[in-house]
Scaffold this active site. Sequence first.
Site, PDB file in Angstrom:
ATOM      1  N   TYR A 188       0.844  -1.199   0.000  1.00 39.57           N
ATOM      2  CA  TYR A 188       0.000   0.000   0.000  1.00 39.57           C
ATOM      3  C   TYR A 188       0.877   1.246   0.000  1.00 39.57           C
ATOM      4  CZ  TYR A 188      -3.747   3.202   1.347  1.00 39.57           C
ATOM      5  OH  TYR A 188      -4.647   4.232   1.381  1.00 39.57           O
ATOM      6  N   ASP A 189       1.863   1.235   0.898  1.00 40.79           N
ATOM      7  CA  ASP A 189       2.756   2.391   0.982  1.00 40.79           C
ATOM      8  C   ASP A 189       3.508   2.623  -0.317  1.00 40.79           C
ATOM      9  OD1 ASP A 189       1.926   2.810   3.522  1.00 40.79           O
ATOM     10  OD2 ASP A 189       3.636   1.805   4.465  1.00 40.79           O
TER      11      ASP A 189
ATOM     12  N   SER B  45     -32.224  10.098  17.440  1.00 37.23           N
ATOM     13  CA  SER B  45     -31.659   8.924  18.115  1.00 37.23           C
ATOM     14  C   SER B  45     -32.652   7.772  18.042  1.00 37.23           C
ATOM     15  CB  SER B  45     -31.310   9.266  19.553  1.00 37.23           C
ATOM     16  OG  SER B  45     -32.418   9.852  20.162  1.00 37.23           O
ATOM     17  N   LEU B  46     -32.260   6.643  18.591  1.00 37.69           N
ATOM     18  CA  LEU B  46     -33.104   5.449  18.558  1.00 37.69           C
ATOM     19  C   LEU B  46     -33.590   5.149  19.967  1.00 37.69           C
ATOM     20  CD1 LEU B  46     -30.755   3.210  16.388  1.00 37.69           C
ATOM     21  CD2 LEU B  46     -33.017   4.028  15.693  1.00 37.69           C
TER      22      LEU B  46
ATOM     23  N   LYS C 163     -25.493  -2.490  15.620  1.00 37.53           N
ATOM     24  CA  LYS C 163     -25.454  -1.118  16.132  1.00 37.53           C
ATOM     25  C   LYS C 163     -23.997  -0.802  16.460  1.00 37.53           C
ATOM     26  CE  LYS C 163     -27.717   2.150  19.158  1.00 37.53           C
ATOM     27  NZ  LYS C 163     -26.554   2.884  19.611  1.00 37.53           N
TER      28      LYS C 163
ATOM     29  N   CYS D 241       6.603 -14.364  44.533  1.00 36.72           N
ATOM     30  CA  CYS D 241       6.986 -14.881  45.842  1.00 36.72           C
ATOM     31  C   CYS D 241       8.085 -15.900  45.594  1.00 36.72           C
ATOM     32  CB  CYS D 241       5.782 -15.535  46.512  1.00 36.72           C
ATOM     33  SG  CYS D 241       6.237 -16.648  47.852  1.00 36.72           S
TER      34      CYS D 241
HETATM   35  S1  IVH Z   1     -30.105   4.447  12.435  1.00 36.59           S
HETATM   36  C1  IVH Z   1     -33.351   7.742  13.122  1.00 36.59           C
HETATM   37  N1  IVH Z   1     -28.449   2.443  12.370  1.00 36.59           N
HETATM   38  O1  IVH Z   1     -27.152   4.895  17.150  1.00 36.59           O
HETATM   39  C2  IVH Z   1     -32.236   6.977  13.698  1.00 36.59           C
HETATM   40  N2  IVH Z   1     -28.069   4.155  13.966  1.00 36.59           N
HETATM   41  O2  IVH Z   1     -29.317   6.068  18.987  1.00 36.59           O
HETATM   42  C3  IVH Z   1     -31.152   6.795  12.731  1.00 36.59           C
HETATM   43  N3  IVH Z   1     -26.080   3.798  15.342  1.00 36.59           N
HETATM   44  O3  IVH Z   1     -26.812   8.306  16.606  1.00 36.59           O
HETATM   45  C4  IVH Z   1     -30.081   5.964  13.259  1.00 36.59           C
HETATM   46  N4  IVH Z   1     -25.458   1.906  14.414  1.00 36.59           N
HETATM   47  O4  IVH Z   1     -24.896   6.867  15.906  1.00 36.59           O
HETATM   48  C5  IVH Z   1     -28.756   3.605  12.971  1.00 36.59           C
HETATM   49  N5  IVH Z   1     -27.032   0.601  12.187  1.00 36.59           N
HETATM   50  C6  IVH Z   1     -27.358   1.763  12.762  1.00 36.59           C
HETATM   51  C7  IVH Z   1     -26.593   2.311  13.801  1.00 36.59           C
HETATM   52  C8  IVH Z   1     -26.982   3.506  14.388  1.00 36.59           C
HETATM   53  C9  IVH Z   1     -25.174   2.815  15.334  1.00 36.59           C
HETATM   54  C10 IVH Z   1     -26.061   4.928  16.284  1.00 36.59           C
HETATM   55  C11 IVH Z   1     -26.104   6.256  15.609  1.00 36.59           C
HETATM   56  C12 IVH Z   1     -27.214   7.033  16.245  1.00 36.59           C
HETATM   57  C13 IVH Z   1     -27.530   6.214  17.452  1.00 36.59           C
HETATM   58  C14 IVH Z   1     -29.024   6.291  17.674  1.00 36.59           C
END
Ligand code: IVH
Length: 673
Positions: free
Chosen positions: A39-40, A85-86, A119, A430
């Site tokens: 690669y380098d 967020s979820l 996730k 020991c």
């Molecule tokens: S979908 C509307 N998919 O989890 C929500 N999020 O709590 C869209 N994350 O801030 C997020 N893996 O950083 C989604 N496969 C995945 C994910 C993911 C990690 C994180 C993401 C988000 C947080 C939500």
Amino acid sequence: MARVPPDVSKRAEQLREQINQANYAYYALDAPQISDAEYDRLFRELQQLESDYPALVTDDSPTQRVGSAPLSGFETVQHATPMLSLNNAFDEEEIIAFDRRIKEALGESDEIEYAVEPKFDGLAVSLSYDSGALVLGATRGDGYAGEDVTTNLRTIRAIPLRLPKGAPNTLEVRGEVLMLRRDFEKLNEEQAARGEKVFANPRNAAAGSLRQLDSRITATRHLAFFAYGIGTASGGRVPEDAHSRQLDYLQSMLFPVANQRDVVHGVDGLLEYYQGIGEQRSSLPYDIDGVVYKLNSLRAQRELGFVSRAPRFALAHKFPAQEEITEVLDIDVQVGRTGALTPVARLAPVRVGGVTVTNATLHNEDEVRRKDVRIGDYVIVRRAGDVIPEVVAVVIERRPKKTRKFVMPTKCPVCRSAVERLEGEAVARCTAGLYCPAQRKQALWHFASRRAMDIEGLGEKLIDQLVENEMVENPADLYELTAEKLAGLDRMADKSAANVVAAISASKKTSLERFIYALGIRNVGEQTAKDLAAHFGELEALMQVDEETLQGVSDIGPVVAGSVHGFFAEPHNRKVIKRLVANGVHWDKVKKTAVRSSALAGKIFVLTGTLPNMTRDEAKQRIESLGGKVSGSVSKKTDYVVAGDKPGSKLDKAQQLGVAVLDEPALLELIGS
Ligand code: IVH
């Protein structure tokens, strides 16, 4: 500016293509196709061409990922659509309820189709492309506005700087920046060697690296990226029907997308996926903290919409946390079988990864110093899979005013004998050997363990009592125990006493390899015990052998040879062995493997490149049949590197370390044919 000859510009294009492909293979497929050295080489060749012909340099060339002068701060950017967020779920009931709500909202009676994916445990970012070029990269921030970290994101090799032909006019990709575990470990080693801050986990390392005002530092950090969705898009052929198809599309646009993604149906499908990924978790190259379930139909997603800041159509099903924060109540020292003193943190009980943890290892004195763990501190404890829980780092912000520093005792906490720490060793020991009750207990426990003499019913509690009541001092004493003697002990009914005696008696018939392993010689594990048994065939021969001959045995190096020789040289050990045999311990004679002694005995070889007249397997077999050993990587211990055509980075390494390099004729000469 110099005109660029067509063959030069063609070569530059070729190099860019190869470099981009290598990045994709490494980060997206986790299947590196070329070595770091290759690669380098490609990279340097491209750099050279671009410096000879500056007209060649484009914004999206891989050479432009090196970062630029530091910023004074990050600009704020408004997200076109919020980065939400979820909702989290931890158990089955919550998953069942999630699926039920969706069915009700959609008026569906059939099983729902879900797109499922890992996730990632990193940081969310948004990447905006205009006419195929990366123009803006931002952190999630508060979900509505984040920070412009474009220059930093440009250094991440997994992020395409330019999209392939047919890309939409505009495309906003969302995903997670993270650090692969191997890169995290390497970074921490380097940080420690430089005396700089080490990171508690890959997530913190990724966050710290992405938020550098000096993007040249980010460029050295090997961050990775995985895409998990599309924010907005215009023009082009972005699928509009299903989330899973959008992910496939992102992959076709050269974005890394989790290979573990899937489409499943109904609650059973979700739970099965959760379990499957849970099993793979520890072998993935990066950290994940759960899985994400998303309604696959994008039309249905729109129908369901959001509640406050999270979508109704998606859910994160989290794994039990592998890290928790708790208080260090005390730091004790444990004495192991070989006398090693291990500092152990006694913790306020905390549930980690589904079990309650009250102790965590601190490994050794240097680790305690390096992490600066003090009694009274709050610490991050980690328990991954079946490994022993460990203290990862101190939460400095929570350090109380009064803490106590740990001091390694100078006397064994069990037998009060002197403790010594040899130069160059991390471990303090020991010095009392088997006179130390702690070591004696551990040695007996090892002797009786399943893979050694396999004495059922002779567990830790019983061994503690036997040693404390001075009924057993060494393994040979075990065979002189009677049911009457045992029956006097705590929680030892006549029946169980008889069972233990019977188990001890049954263990007399064993194999030589088990017996050697059971002796608990330092550095002699099961495999080495097997090798020694196969090589010497009988105990007598092994007990007489000198260190040099031992080193000639395949896979035995100077350290093991030293331990084995030292063990049998000790009159006390010889006496115990004699008594064991007198007490009836026996095994069948082992058929010896051919005695190997040649110029190759014990020598370590590494093969690289293609040899003219033999395959690598043939070369390996010939080396091994003469007592040599073939290893996969070059280190200071390597004796010879055998290099053929197109040798790769191992040859560079050999030259760096001054290891002898042989070609095929030289190898043949060495093995005398
Ligand atoms: S979908 C509307 N998919 O989890 C929500 N999020 O709590 C869209 N994350 O801030 C997020 N893996 O950083 C989604 N496969 C995945 C994910 C993911 C990690 C994180 C993401 C988000 C947080 C939500």
